[in-house]
Design an enzyme around this catalytic site. Sequence first.
Site, PDB file in Angstrom:
ATOM      1  N   CYS A   1      -1.761   4.833   4.295  1.00  0.00           N
ATOM      2  CA  CYS A   1      -0.382   4.468   4.081  1.00  0.00           C
ATOM      3  C   CYS A   1       0.347   6.017   3.767  1.00  0.00           C
ATOM      4  O   CYS A   1       0.257   6.992   4.511  1.00  0.00           O
ATOM      5  CB  CYS A   1      -0.163   3.511   3.314  1.00  0.00           C
TER       6      CYS A   1
ATOM      7  N   LYS B   1      -3.785   2.860  -8.739  1.00  0.00           N
ATOM      8  CA  LYS B   1      -3.211   2.976  -9.692  1.00  0.00           C
ATOM      9  C   LYS B   1      -2.775   1.859 -10.701  1.00  0.00           C
ATOM     10  O   LYS B   1      -1.705   1.403 -10.973  1.00  0.00           O
ATOM     11  CB  LYS B   1      -1.751   3.842  -9.600  1.00  0.00           C
TER      12      LYS B   1
END
Length: 751
Positions: free
Chosen positions: A365, A407
């Site tokens: 991505c 994250k």
Amino acid sequence: MAFSLTTSNMFGELGRFASWFKGDCIAPEEYSGLAVTEKLENVQMLDKYNLRNPSKGTLYFATTHLIFVDHEMRKETWILLMHISSVERLPITTTGSPLLVRTKTFQSVFFVIPRERDCHEMHQTLLRLSQPVNLDELYCFHYKSTPDDLPKSAGWNFFDIQTEYQRMNVPNDQWVLCTANKDYELCDTYPSEVYVPARASSAVLLGSASFRSRGRLPVLAYLHHNNAAIARCSQPLSGFAARCMEDEQMLDLIRRANPNCGYMYVVDTRPKINAMVNRAAGKGYENEAFYDNIKFQFIGIGNIHVMRKSLQKLVETCEQNSPTMSSFLSGLESSGWLKHIKSILDASWWIAKAIECGVSVCVHCSDGWDRTAQVCSLAAVCLEPHYRTINGYQALIEKDWLSFGHKFTARCGHVACDSRERSPVFTQLLDCTWQLLRQAPEAFQFNERFLLTLHDHAHACQYGTFIGNCEKDRRDLRLWERTFSLWGYMASHLNEYKNPLYNPKAHPDVLKPDLSPQSIRFWRGMYCRHESGIHPRESLADILPAAVEHSGALTHHIDYLAKRISTFKSLLSGRKADKSKESAVVNYQNGSDNTEIDTKVEALQIDNKLLYECSGNLTELECANDDHPLKDVGTAAPTGKIPLITEKADAAVPATLAQLESEINTVALDWKSLKNVTECSCSTPLDHFSRKHHCWGCGRCVCTRCVSARAPLPALAAPRAVPLCAACAPTTPATPTSPTSPPHNLVTPAT
């Protein structure tokens, strides 16, 4: 205004609560074992389904929770501080100052606090404590569990990346372990152990890493048994015309690692317009003219900002006070949430089909740790039955999310940071998995509660499993030394997550999902689980596991009874017990300890059929009763002692009938139905999302707090520890729950 809290003064912030009340507050106390810093009386909690009759009670502020207790209705509402996503003060009313608390578990609680000053102080303190500034201030670094309950080391060694790749027959002739990232010098957000094509040189690896965003070069994520591979990476730093020969060689080597196909796919999960915009920043996507024998495919999954806004609209739809069918469906449609879930599943199934056909796929991505992690994980779930088991799904999260980086700190809002970095990426993974679970429940070993537990603990920070953004972060924080592992906790409660409908033979290979629009459903169990006004009293997710658990208890009890009958049969047949073993005299004729064991034959009622079958030297007539018409009086059995009753038996056999009866009764045959159970024996209210447990000793439904021990019962064939309530638990329980804990673990029960 920014609030800075250090590790030493984070919990000290609670001490400044004393300035709230002066004359109104009460001395420090405890509630359910938690230290209560302050409490507010006469607080109202509004329920959108019953606005005219709000609950009135006491609001306790503990070190880890906000607890509202309605003493009249005997109802408790627990809110973990780390679960709080937003706190909003609303305009003051005639009844008090309203405070709206939203949580990351999709619970919205509306408090009305009598005094405006108290509301202001509550608002400020909740903002500070729900969003620590530093990772070291997170709850997992302060959480203590008794050693008997959960050792700190439990769960940290459950997963090993080399073991997971060995299960996929890697390394092999085509794929090898790369040592260049041993000290995270190649890519600091990748694991130290990555697998790359065997023919990739160090120059190729370094060149490709320098050409990819954040150094996330293409590496192996999954290898199918047909040699087709899923590789993952980040977007290239191509800009409008840049190229990298090493990166082109790297993708070609990945293609050639699959000898069964002459081409491969590169899947960009972003909308093409987004990838084109990134070119202006020197990033972008691969130029097809530079990569031979590679086909490029854009999928079109929205970025983190699109997903965050979509979830916000979904939550607003679920929070409607008086929703109509039109308003709810309209809100659900305008949020676009189900459309995004479908797009992720579409991309995952597209990749899975390519792998099934023997074509390798490289996925990326932007930075390769959001949408890439989603589709790589879900494609593996569709392809591999192993990843549809409890241990397999946990290994998948460890590999694709924890080791390869995601994250969590920013996406789940563990610490105070830019709110634009928050996004429900992991929530969408669980939602997509639930869609597959709902369509094919027999294909998954785990149930809905398993997914909800993962979601809640990813945001709770009670365990160190989801702390940090990558493997390097977790090593630097020494999480395995300083925190507990979620996997250890879940392993000790495995029965709660097992799916009773699981049949590994139902889908032994590829799981094909139904991705038609009408098959994508709204997950009410996740987003509306706290709405008591729309849920039935009994949940199928609770009834089926309870039935399976009850069946298992009865099975173990039947095995115990069969073992006892076998022992008595051996005694009755006159078989000698092992003289070398310590033994006890058994007297089941009288059942008392001081009764003479020498019992006459005439006083005993012996099973003639059993005596005939076990005594090969006796005829059927000899085994008959003395009053048998064909039996001669002179042939009657001589008077004497019966060795079968008075023989020595194993020490495990109760010595008296009373002891035997007491042993048998340690297991409850009848379990109370979950239907209409509204209160535990300790007076704790039980509602539709409270976790209900059955005590194996008495069969009652009790709350999590009352399952105070797990211990083996003598009337079960299996020696494993089983749930017991406080009344049935032994004096020294095998695994006591910490006396200073709220409902079993500090996260509010999922369902």
